[in-house]
Design a protein around this motif. Sequence first.
Motif, PDB file in Angstrom:
ATOM      1  N   ARG A  15       0.835  -0.960   0.058  1.00 14.69           N
ATOM      2  CA  ARG A  15      -0.033   0.273   0.055  1.00 14.69           C
ATOM      3  C   ARG A  15       0.885   1.160  -0.134  1.00 14.69           C
ATOM      4  N   PRO A  16       0.447   2.517  -0.290  1.00 16.21           N
ATOM      5  CA  PRO A  16       1.118   3.628  -0.370  1.00 16.21           C
ATOM      6  C   PRO A  16       1.546   4.129   1.015  1.00 16.21           C
ATOM      7  N   PRO A  17       2.498   4.847   1.041  1.00 13.22           N
ATOM      8  CA  PRO A  17       3.212   5.425   0.008  1.00 13.22           C
ATOM      9  C   PRO A  17       3.744   4.688  -1.164  1.00 13.22           C
ATOM     10  N   ARG A  18       3.586   5.174  -2.399  1.00 11.59           N
ATOM     11  CA  ARG A  18       4.189   4.193  -3.268  1.00 11.59           C
ATOM     12  C   ARG A  18       5.429   4.347  -3.718  1.00 11.59           C
ATOM     13  N   HIS A  19       5.983   3.314  -3.883  1.00 10.56           N
ATOM     14  CA  HIS A  19       7.608   3.235  -4.153  1.00 10.56           C
ATOM     15  C   HIS A  19       7.647   2.208  -5.264  1.00 10.56           C
ATOM     16  N   PRO A  20       7.971   2.478  -6.429  1.00  8.83           N
ATOM     17  CA  PRO A  20       8.286   3.912  -7.000  1.00  8.83           C
ATOM     18  C   PRO A  20       6.874   4.529  -7.322  1.00  8.83           C
TER      19      PRO A  20
END
Length: 409
Positions: free
Chosen positions: A157-162
């Motif tokens: 789940r977010p925060p999205r990386h990338p």
Amino acid sequence: MVTSSRYADLTHGALAGLVPELLLTGHLIDRAGMAFCIEAFGQQGMTDVAIEEWAGASPLYTRRMQRALRFEGDDVVTIFKGMQLEIGAPPQFMDFRYSVTDRDHGAFHLDHCGALLDVEPMGESYVRAMCHDIEDPTFDATAVATNPRARVRPVHRPPRHPADRQPHCAWTVTIDADSPEVQPIPALAVNARSRAAGLELAEVDRSQPGLADYSGPLVDDVDFTAFSHSALVRIADEVCLQMHLLNLSFLLAVRARTTDEATARRIAVRQLTGHAGLTAERLHRALGLPATPEGAARLLELHPLANPAAYVDLARDGATVTVRRSPAHEDGAWIALCGPGSTAPLQAVVRAVDPHLDVDVTGSATEWVATVVRTDVAAPEAGEVAVARLSGGARFSFEPRRSLPIFTA
């Protein structure tokens, strides 16, 4: 005697287009109100309000929809059907994709999360607050309506990386008979005593052509055109009740954080004004109503703040609407925030039709008459509507989709 619905005289096609609009605009209640919670209580206070808001309402309205469309149960499929028909997961804007392994195991991911796209520009702390602090307790609270031993847990789940990671998030749903039951928050019991929670609506007419319920297979995208006219009317009324129950839960959370009733009411009116204007804009466009005083009064008649008819006593005659005391006033719902001394929400509705329109309101706080009038000068957009418009939901367009059954692997 059950009061007939104001949506009953809409065509089947209009209803099929209206229902997803109502689901989406219900989701935008948060966008309309949370900025004012940040202002009053700070970011952590806003996060806590959001958690209590959803956890104090979603189990109530989920059970209502299950009963209305006859898909009550205690399995994963029942959980997913409920999610498809609630304002927390409006179709396409919150693009949930479901899979089912067996009655106790399933998963979903979001190919598009409009809520995420709204908060990502605000920074990682707001993303983490929504996708971690808020989602964890509220997903489990939603599952309480079906099975208190259900657990919704993240795969990622977010925060999205990338930063462009797809899907936006992914989750598993597991029902474990050995898990302790999720306990509801205290506000749920308070909200359960509201008139909205126990409101009786007309049963679906099962003699009409089309689906009368959702007792059949789980489908990936709900095709609202497949439902009967009567079922769509009931769904529309239930979705409006979802909004009222969410708003009542929001008000409980706000009042828990201030002893000043004037502050609580000010937040409530500002939230309603933003939501009412943005909702009116989308419904006016979806229903193709004329840009006239009569068309604006018709929009008020069909607006969620005035529905369902069994909850809000409102009658229209041409460009005039008459409001009388109703169960919604007893709850302190949206209509109780409108009247001769509080015209901003009504102005936001009619000015979504034409900024030259206004309302002339006379009467008392619970018994009043509003006439839509045309003025020579276009009014500027209310600041509260401008705040709500920051959401991508203001511009979102639904696309045609096929509805296919989801099979157990």
